[in-house]
Design an enzyme around this catalytic site. Structure first.
Site, PDB file in Angstrom:
ATOM      1  N   HIS A   1       0.846  -1.197   0.000  1.00  0.00           N
ATOM      2  CA  HIS A   1       0.000   0.000   0.000  1.00  0.00           C
ATOM      3  C   HIS A   1       0.885   1.252   0.000  1.00  0.00           C
ATOM      4  O   HIS A   1       2.102   1.166   0.193  1.00  0.00           O
ATOM      5  CB  HIS A   1      -0.928   0.008   1.227  1.00  0.00           C
ATOM      6  CG  HIS A   1      -0.209   0.025   2.531  1.00  0.00           C
ATOM      7  ND1 HIS A   1      -0.040  -1.095   3.318  1.00  0.00           N
ATOM      8  CD2 HIS A   1       0.427   1.030   3.180  1.00  0.00           C
ATOM      9  CE1 HIS A   1       0.644  -0.773   4.395  1.00  0.00           C
ATOM     10  NE2 HIS A   1       0.948   0.508   4.338  1.00  0.00           N
TER      11      HIS A   1
HETATM   12  C1  T46 Z   1       2.426   0.916   7.111  1.00  0.00           C
HETATM   13  C2  T46 Z   1       3.213  -0.311   7.371  1.00  0.00           C
HETATM   14  C3  T46 Z   1       4.678  -0.048   7.539  1.00  0.00           C
HETATM   15  C4  T46 Z   1      -5.361  -0.315  12.816  1.00  0.00           C
HETATM   16  O1  T46 Z   1      -6.530  -0.577  13.159  1.00  0.00           O
HETATM   17  N1  T46 Z   1      -4.697   0.703  13.417  1.00  0.00           N
HETATM   18  C5  T46 Z   1      -3.412   1.036  13.080  1.00  0.00           C
HETATM   19  O2  T46 Z   1      -2.834   1.970  13.660  1.00  0.00           O
HETATM   20  C6  T46 Z   1      -2.780   0.283  12.032  1.00  0.00           C
HETATM   21  C7  T46 Z   1      -1.342   0.622  11.603  1.00  0.00           C
HETATM   22  C8  T46 Z   1      -3.473  -0.731  11.442  1.00  0.00           C
HETATM   23  N2  T46 Z   1      -4.737  -1.028  11.815  1.00  0.00           N
HETATM   24  C9  T46 Z   1      -5.444  -2.165  11.214  1.00  0.00           C
HETATM   25  C10 T46 Z   1      -5.696  -2.069   9.719  1.00  0.00           C
HETATM   26  C11 T46 Z   1      -5.746  -3.521   9.305  1.00  0.00           C
HETATM   27  O3  T46 Z   1      -7.049  -4.014   9.538  1.00  0.00           O
HETATM   28  O4  T46 Z   1      -4.628  -3.320  11.400  1.00  0.00           O
HETATM   29  C12 T46 Z   1      -4.789  -4.203  10.304  1.00  0.00           C
HETATM   30  C13 T46 Z   1      -3.445  -4.555   9.704  1.00  0.00           C
HETATM   31  O5  T46 Z   1      -2.935  -3.381   9.016  1.00  0.00           O
HETATM   32  P1  T46 Z   1      -2.165  -3.498   7.636  1.00  0.00           P
HETATM   33  O6  T46 Z   1      -2.634  -4.654   6.860  1.00  0.00           O
HETATM   34  O7  T46 Z   1      -2.235  -2.144   6.981  1.00  0.00           O
HETATM   35  O8  T46 Z   1      -0.677  -3.785   8.141  1.00  0.00           O
HETATM   36  P2  T46 Z   1       0.675  -3.676   7.311  1.00  0.00           P
HETATM   37  O9  T46 Z   1       1.701  -4.355   8.127  1.00  0.00           O
HETATM   38  O10 T46 Z   1       0.506  -4.115   5.911  1.00  0.00           O
HETATM   39  O11 T46 Z   1       0.993  -2.085   7.266  1.00  0.00           O
HETATM   40  C14 T46 Z   1       1.317  -1.382   8.438  1.00  0.00           C
HETATM   41  C15 T46 Z   1       0.558  -0.055   8.485  1.00  0.00           C
HETATM   42  O12 T46 Z   1      -0.849  -0.291   8.360  1.00  0.00           O
HETATM   43  C16 T46 Z   1       0.965   0.902   7.415  1.00  0.00           C
HETATM   44  O13 T46 Z   1       0.519   2.203   7.745  1.00  0.00           O
HETATM   45  O14 T46 Z   1       2.924   1.871   6.533  1.00  0.00           O
HETATM   46  O15 T46 Z   1       2.716  -1.094   8.467  1.00  0.00           O
END
Ligand code: T46
Length: 143
Positions: free
Chosen positions: A50
């Site tokens: 993303h």
């Molecule tokens: C990024 C990379 C480096 C929340 O509810 N609150 C939060 O503060 C965050 C960061 C995520 N979430 C939820 C959103 C999704 O349902 O946690 C779940 C997993 O998030 P995501 O799939 O986006 O995780 P990554 O590891 O792909 O990405 C994360 C961050 O979301 C993103 O901002 O830059 O780490």
């Protein structure tokens, strides 16, 4: 490209370990509103896929090794390995990223400029390329 690799400041003692720190104003140019960290990830797992529209971030890995793959949507791509607690990436908005775990249980810590907002995410790569092109056009025409 929209990112900078920095060395995190540290105070070291011979027998009782190292203390590392960064500050708004000195090391980063944004106020931190949220901190999150990712743990219990097995080796070879890929996360991310993303970009963010507005969010500024600083990413660091206090334990283990994680490859951060970056793509600005205009042909600039690079991979930065975070494998030392004193190395960090300051990441500006509009950079597509993937994180690949090189070692089981490596820890990814992220401090960011705003609270969580799913509307700030672009999670589809073709949409990201369109967003980059439209933003570049706006910049060049001043709209
Ligand atoms: C990024 C990379 C480096 C929340 O509810 N609150 C939060 O503060 C965050 C960061 C995520 N979430 C939820 C959103 C999704 O349902 O946690 C779940 C997993 O998030 P995501 O799939 O986006 O995780 P990554 O590891 O792909 O990405 C994360 C961050 O979301 C993103 O901002 O830059 O780490």
């Amino acid at each position: 490209m929209g990112y900078k690799v920095i060395n995190i400041q540290h105070k070291d003692t011979l027998s009782s370990g190292n203390l590392l720190f960064f500050e708004t104003g000195t090391d980063i140019d944004f106020e931190i509103k949220r901190v999150y960290y990712i743990v219990n990830v097995p080796k070879n797992i890929r996360r991310g896929a993303h970009a963010h529209k507005q969010l500024k971030q600083i990413l660091f890995c206090p334990f283990g090794s994680i490859d951060i793959s970056l793509d600005n949507g205009s042909g600039d791509k690079s991979v930065i390995t975070l494998s030392s607690p004193d190395k960090a990436i300051i990441l500006m908005p509009c950079i597509w990223r993937d994180m690949i775990w090189n070692i089981d249980n490596s820890v990814l810590c992220v401090a960011v400029s705003d609270t969580y907002d799913e509307n700030d995410y672009i999670r589809n790569y073709p949409e990201f390329l369109i967003y980059v092109r439209e933003n570049d056009e706006q910049k060049s025409t001043g709209i």
